[in-house]
Write an enzyme that holds these catalytic residues in place. Structure first.
Site, PDB file in Angstrom:
ATOM      1  N   LYS A  11       0.813  -1.219   0.000  1.00 19.97           N
ATOM      2  CA  LYS A  11       0.000   0.000   0.000  1.00 19.97           C
ATOM      3  C   LYS A  11       0.853   1.279   0.000  1.00 19.97           C
ATOM      4  CE  LYS A  11      -3.958  -2.312   2.050  1.00 19.97           C
ATOM      5  NZ  LYS A  11      -5.071  -2.178   3.006  1.00 19.97           N
ATOM      6  N   TYR A  51     -12.469  -1.670  -3.943  1.00 19.54           N
ATOM      7  CA  TYR A  51     -12.983  -1.880  -2.580  1.00 19.54           C
ATOM      8  C   TYR A  51     -14.504  -1.734  -2.493  1.00 19.54           C
ATOM      9  CZ  TYR A  51      -8.334  -2.183  -0.486  1.00 19.54           C
ATOM     10  OH  TYR A  51      -7.080  -2.597  -0.108  1.00 19.54           O
ATOM     11  N   ASN A 114      -2.272  -0.029   6.627  1.00 18.21           N
ATOM     12  CA  ASN A 114      -1.816  -1.323   7.160  1.00 18.21           C
ATOM     13  C   ASN A 114      -0.861  -2.081   6.229  1.00 18.21           C
ATOM     14  OD1 ASN A 114      -3.714  -2.140   5.347  1.00 18.21           O
ATOM     15  ND2 ASN A 114      -4.893  -3.414   6.737  1.00 18.21           N
ATOM     16  N   HIS A 117      -2.255  -5.545   1.413  1.00 13.25           N
ATOM     17  CA  HIS A 117      -3.557  -6.195   1.249  1.00 13.25           C
ATOM     18  C   HIS A 117      -3.318  -7.658   0.905  1.00 13.25           C
ATOM     19  CE1 HIS A 117      -7.562  -7.109  -0.292  1.00 13.25           C
ATOM     20  NE2 HIS A 117      -6.969  -7.642  -1.342  1.00 13.25           N
ATOM     21  N   GLU A 128      -9.474 -10.142  -7.976  1.00 14.94           N
ATOM     22  CA  GLU A 128      -8.532  -9.037  -7.729  1.00 14.94           C
ATOM     23  C   GLU A 128      -7.324  -9.113  -8.661  1.00 14.94           C
ATOM     24  OE1 GLU A 128      -9.873  -8.692  -3.043  1.00 14.94           O
ATOM     25  OE2 GLU A 128      -7.859  -9.399  -3.510  1.00 14.94           O
TER      26      GLU A 128
HETATM   27  P1  CMP Z   1      -7.463  -4.668   3.297  1.00 17.65           P
HETATM   28  O1  CMP Z   1      -6.974  -6.025   3.659  1.00 17.65           O
HETATM   29  O2  CMP Z   1      -6.854  -4.028   2.111  1.00 17.65           O
HETATM   30  O3  CMP Z   1      -9.051  -4.719   3.095  1.00 17.65           O
HETATM   31  C1  CMP Z   1      -9.915  -3.678   3.441  1.00 17.65           C
HETATM   32  C2  CMP Z   1      -9.199  -2.507   4.028  1.00 17.65           C
HETATM   33  O4  CMP Z   1     -10.011  -1.570   4.705  1.00 17.65           O
HETATM   34  C3  CMP Z   1      -8.249  -2.990   5.109  1.00 17.65           C
HETATM   35  O5  CMP Z   1      -7.203  -3.705   4.539  1.00 17.65           O
HETATM   36  C4  CMP Z   1      -7.895  -1.680   5.799  1.00 17.65           C
HETATM   37  O6  CMP Z   1      -6.896  -0.959   5.105  1.00 17.65           O
HETATM   38  C5  CMP Z   1      -9.206  -0.928   5.679  1.00 17.65           C
HETATM   39  N1  CMP Z   1      -9.921  -0.951   6.965  1.00 17.65           N
HETATM   40  C6  CMP Z   1     -10.508  -2.011   7.537  1.00 17.65           C
HETATM   41  N2  CMP Z   1     -11.079  -1.643   8.713  1.00 17.65           N
HETATM   42  C7  CMP Z   1     -10.825  -0.329   8.861  1.00 17.65           C
HETATM   43  C8  CMP Z   1     -11.175   0.626   9.863  1.00 17.65           C
HETATM   44  N3  CMP Z   1     -11.885   0.277  10.944  1.00 17.65           N
HETATM   45  N4  CMP Z   1     -10.760   1.891   9.686  1.00 17.65           N
HETATM   46  C9  CMP Z   1     -10.079   2.241   8.575  1.00 17.65           C
HETATM   47  N5  CMP Z   1      -9.726   1.384   7.593  1.00 17.65           N
HETATM   48  C10 CMP Z   1     -10.097   0.118   7.736  1.00 17.65           C
END
Ligand code: CMP
Length: 140
Positions: A11, A51, A114, A117, A128
């Site tokens: 990311k 998303y 985070n 993904h 995806e």
């Molecule tokens: P990802 O695995 O890419 O899939 C969905 C994404 O939404 C997740 O990683 C996070 O980056 C984001 N996400 C999930 N929960 C939250 C949250 N509570 N607040 C902000 N971002 C979130």
């Protein structure tokens, strides 16, 4: 696509921090083979489409803005039991809950930023992967 593949994105904050080499190294060390990879950037429209399943979530706007804020690395990975093993390697969505030795424990800043993904099912791994790569960009 075979069920031994998964899809990942490194990311924007991890790419901007110069962590992509270290993350790719952890992925290879864990036994995944890279079948496709590119440095790219999502427009807000494309990030919103990727998303879409989270459209009703309160964090959707923030997620789309963040995922289109800078370059990402998209990749297709192959390993036996790829989806589950990759989710184990990346750790929990919230880095404060991620186990030691996981990618998110080491590189993620928060639940939103985070670092990586990972697809949550074989079906989504295929969707995806096809979102980011044409068939001839994925090596056999
Ligand atoms: P990802 O695995 O890419 O899939 C969905 C994404 O939404 C997740 O990683 C996070 O980056 C984001 N996400 C999930 N929960 C939250 C949250 N509570 N607040 C902000 N971002 C979130």
């Amino acid at each position: 696509m075979a069920t031994n593949r998964t899809f990942t994105m490194i990311k924007p904050e991890a790419v901007a921090n110069g962590d992509m080499g270290k993350i790719i190294d952890m992925i290879i060390e864990a036994g995944f083979k890279i079948k496709a990879m590119k440095l790219t950037r999502l427009t807000p429209e494309r990030a919103g489409e990727f998303y879409e399943v989270h459209k009703e979530r309160p964090f959707y706007g923030e997620l789309v803005e963040y995922m289109s804020s800078g370059p990402i690395v998209a990749a297709v990975l192959e390993k036996e039991n790829a989806v589950a093993d990759f989710r184990k390697l990346i750790g929990a969505t919230d880095p404060s809950e991620a186990e030691e030795g996981t990618i998110r424990k080491r590189f993620a800043k928060s639940k939103a930023e985070n670092a990586v993904h990972g697809s949550d099912s074989d079906e989504n791994a295929e969707i995806e992967s096809n979102f980011h790569f044409s068939a001839d960009e994925i090596v056999g």
